[in-house]
Design a protein around this motif. Sequence first.
Motif, mmCIF file in Angstrom:
data_model
loop_
_atom_site.group_PDB
_atom_site.id
_atom_site.type_symbol
_atom_site.label_atom_id
_atom_site.label_comp_id
_atom_site.label_asym_id
_atom_site.label_seq_id
_atom_site.Cartn_x
_atom_site.Cartn_y
_atom_site.Cartn_z
ATOM 1 N N GLU A 172 0.823 -1.203 0.000
ATOM 2 C CA GLU A 172 0.000 0.000 0.000
ATOM 3 C C GLU A 172 0.863 1.260 0.000
ATOM 4 O O GLU A 172 1.981 1.257 0.513
ATOM 5 C CB GLU A 172 -0.919 0.029 1.231
ATOM 6 C CG GLU A 172 -2.021 -1.012 1.214
ATOM 7 C CD GLU A 172 -1.635 -2.319 1.884
ATOM 8 O OE1 GLU A 172 -2.126 -3.384 1.450
ATOM 9 O OE2 GLU A 172 -0.826 -2.282 2.834
ATOM 10 N N GLU A 173 0.294 2.345 -0.539
ATOM 11 C CA GLU A 173 0.979 3.640 -0.531
ATOM 12 C C GLU A 173 1.308 4.067 0.895
ATOM 13 O O GLU A 173 2.369 4.638 1.150
ATOM 14 C CB GLU A 173 0.091 4.703 -1.192
ATOM 15 C CG GLU A 173 -0.048 4.560 -2.698
ATOM 16 C CD GLU A 173 1.145 5.122 -3.460
ATOM 17 O OE1 GLU A 173 2.116 5.571 -2.802
ATOM 18 O OE2 GLU A 173 1.098 5.110 -4.701
ATOM 19 N N GLU A 301 -8.599 0.949 -0.063
ATOM 20 C CA GLU A 301 -8.479 2.200 -0.822
ATOM 21 C C GLU A 301 -7.345 2.127 -1.830
ATOM 22 O O GLU A 301 -7.486 2.574 -2.984
ATOM 23 C CB GLU A 301 -8.264 3.363 0.148
ATOM 24 C CG GLU A 301 -9.486 3.662 1.006
ATOM 25 C CD GLU A 301 -9.185 4.598 2.164
ATOM 26 O OE1 GLU A 301 -10.147 5.143 2.727
ATOM 27 O OE2 GLU A 301 -7.992 4.763 2.518
ATOM 28 N N ASN A 302 -6.220 1.527 -1.440
ATOM 29 C CA ASN A 302 -5.071 1.463 -2.326
ATOM 30 C C ASN A 302 -5.361 0.610 -3.557
ATOM 31 O O ASN A 302 -5.113 1.024 -4.691
ATOM 32 C CB ASN A 302 -3.861 0.898 -1.586
ATOM 33 C CG ASN A 302 -2.588 1.007 -2.407
ATOM 34 O OD1 ASN A 302 -1.925 2.027 -2.418
ATOM 35 N ND2 ASN A 302 -2.245 -0.045 -3.138
ATOM 36 N N LEU A 304 -8.246 -0.362 -4.869
ATOM 37 C CA LEU A 304 -9.327 0.138 -5.718
ATOM 38 C C LEU A 304 -8.905 1.399 -6.461
ATOM 39 O O LEU A 304 -9.275 1.600 -7.632
ATOM 40 C CB LEU A 304 -10.581 0.376 -4.882
ATOM 41 C CG LEU A 304 -11.186 -0.892 -4.267
ATOM 42 C CD1 LEU A 304 -12.337 -0.552 -3.337
ATOM 43 C CD2 LEU A 304 -11.648 -1.863 -5.346
ATOM 44 N N ASN A 305 -8.118 2.255 -5.823
ATOM 45 C CA ASN A 305 -7.578 3.424 -6.519
ATOM 46 C C ASN A 305 -6.619 3.005 -7.620
ATOM 47 O O ASN A 305 -6.602 3.594 -8.711
ATOM 48 C CB ASN A 305 -6.874 4.359 -5.537
ATOM 49 C CG ASN A 305 -7.843 5.105 -4.644
ATOM 50 O OD1 ASN A 305 -8.997 5.330 -5.016
ATOM 51 N ND2 ASN A 305 -7.397 5.503 -3.458
ATOM 52 N N LEU A 306 -5.797 2.001 -7.347
ATOM 53 C CA LEU A 306 -4.834 1.522 -8.338
ATOM 54 C C LEU A 306 -5.529 1.095 -9.626
ATOM 55 O O LEU A 306 -5.074 1.396 -10.723
ATOM 56 C CB LEU A 306 -4.045 0.336 -7.763
ATOM 57 C CG LEU A 306 -3.061 -0.364 -8.704
ATOM 58 C CD1 LEU A 306 -1.926 0.568 -9.106
ATOM 59 C CD2 LEU A 306 -2.494 -1.627 -8.053
ATOM 60 N N GLY A 308 -8.525 2.052 -10.569
ATOM 61 C CA GLY A 308 -9.447 3.069 -11.062
ATOM 62 C C GLY A 308 -10.901 2.798 -10.761
ATOM 63 O O GLY A 308 -11.787 3.248 -11.489
ATOM 64 N N PRO A 310 -12.513 3.234 -7.350
ATOM 65 C CA PRO A 310 -12.694 3.536 -5.921
ATOM 66 C C PRO A 310 -14.147 3.500 -5.476
ATOM 67 O O PRO A 310 -14.430 3.326 -4.283
ATOM 68 C CB PRO A 310 -12.110 4.951 -5.784
ATOM 69 C CG PRO A 310 -12.241 5.550 -7.153
ATOM 70 C CD PRO A 310 -12.002 4.400 -8.095
ATOM 71 N N GLU A 311 -15.080 3.657 -6.421
ATOM 72 C CA GLU A 311 -16.502 3.681 -6.085
ATOM 73 C C GLU A 311 -17.031 2.325 -5.618
ATOM 74 O O GLU A 311 -18.142 2.229 -5.086
ATOM 75 C CB GLU A 311 -17.329 4.154 -7.292
ATOM 76 C CG GLU A 311 -17.433 3.180 -8.448
ATOM 77 C CD GLU A 311 -16.206 3.150 -9.361
ATOM 78 O OE1 GLU A 311 -16.209 2.372 -10.334
ATOM 79 O OE2 GLU A 311 -15.265 3.930 -9.105
ATOM 80 N N ARG A 312 -16.221 1.252 -5.780
ATOM 81 C CA ARG A 312 -16.682 -0.061 -5.328
ATOM 82 C C ARG A 312 -16.543 -0.245 -3.816
ATOM 83 O O ARG A 312 -16.996 -1.245 -3.263
ATOM 84 C CB ARG A 312 -15.898 -1.198 -6.025
ATOM 85 C CG ARG A 312 -15.820 -1.125 -7.526
ATOM 86 C CD ARG A 312 -17.133 -0.859 -8.214
ATOM 87 N NE ARG A 312 -18.055 -1.981 -8.210
ATOM 88 C CZ ARG A 312 -19.094 -2.089 -9.029
ATOM 89 N NH1 ARG A 312 -19.354 -1.127 -9.908
ATOM 90 N NH2 ARG A 312 -19.895 -3.140 -8.971
#
Length: 357
Positions: A172-173, A301-302, A304-306, A308, A310-312
């Motif tokens: 993760e970031e 968050e990491n 799902l953002n990766l 694209g 994040p809304e899930r």
Amino acid sequence: MKVATFTLPFHPNYGATLQAYALQQSLIELGHETAAIDVERKALRSLVRHYLSRFKSFLLGGDFRENYNYGNLEFHKFIKNEIITTRKITFPYQFRRKDINSFDAYIVGSDQVWRPKYVENIQRYFFDFVSNDKIKISYAASFGTGSFEFLEEDAAHCKSLINEFKAVSVREESGVDICCNYFKYPKPQLVLDPTFLIEVNKYNDLIDKYSNSKPNSDCFCYILDPNEYKISKIKNSFIEAKILNLGVDTKNKVGIGCWLKGIRDSEYVVTDSFHGVVFSIIFNKKFVAIGNRSRGLARFENILNLFGIPERLVTEEALESINLKEVLDKEIDYTQVNNILLEQRLNSFQFLKNSLK
């Protein structure tokens, strides 16, 4: 090269077991000889606490062995058949065994191996038992959360130990930030969870080998932290939702093949599990991730953002105000997701390859 992998003690957890399997498969693909260090949880304790816990187990259960057969016969069968392991470490001093010290390189990861809340003797997972003439690496190690949970003494020792690593990668970031800000380790790399490294056909083979069950619901639910509201929300959205292992003892949990098949063969997946999300992505499913703050949102968050999407992610608090079925029915652009996966997989493999030169 002879490479040891080191993760949390094997137990009936789908994601934890599959990430150990996938990392080992990836190392074999790179041409290395490898084995996972098989350690009992009690062996991570001090010798005094070890004997006290063994005595307590004997008094309560009539058996000295904690997590005998990994606590579940289906998991025991999978681990013995599919993962190459060392002889089990059952006492703290056995970390000094000749076979444990015979590897050329040691990789810690993945999963939440660097989260003190989940790990007994966190310094073991920074290789305090490995000499400095060996290659030491972390692969997709996770702190599980964006917060720094280390005690002061552990933080000082782990800071010293991590700076003896040849290469460090995290999942993760927030892990990158922790390594840089608290451990002063320069340039840790962000990589994929090991389960993403191997092709989907390997998981299909595991399903063929370890599952004879047929899917009985369009919605597959894997919930680690069930509560009355969460379950009623799912059942009101899907009359015949399959909620896996609900109210089932650990020893009676279904095997890994059935779990994978449930995700692969469903139309929708609802889960509060990190690896439930991972395999929803691998099998290109419509899914919702229910975020649990106590388990840590950073992992969700990491990932799902990766990719694209994040809304899930829906927090437990937000469940009341959403229509679960509507969120699930929103399309996911899996062409884009799979292209990102391919690129990130190549980068992650390159990290492993370069670190083990």
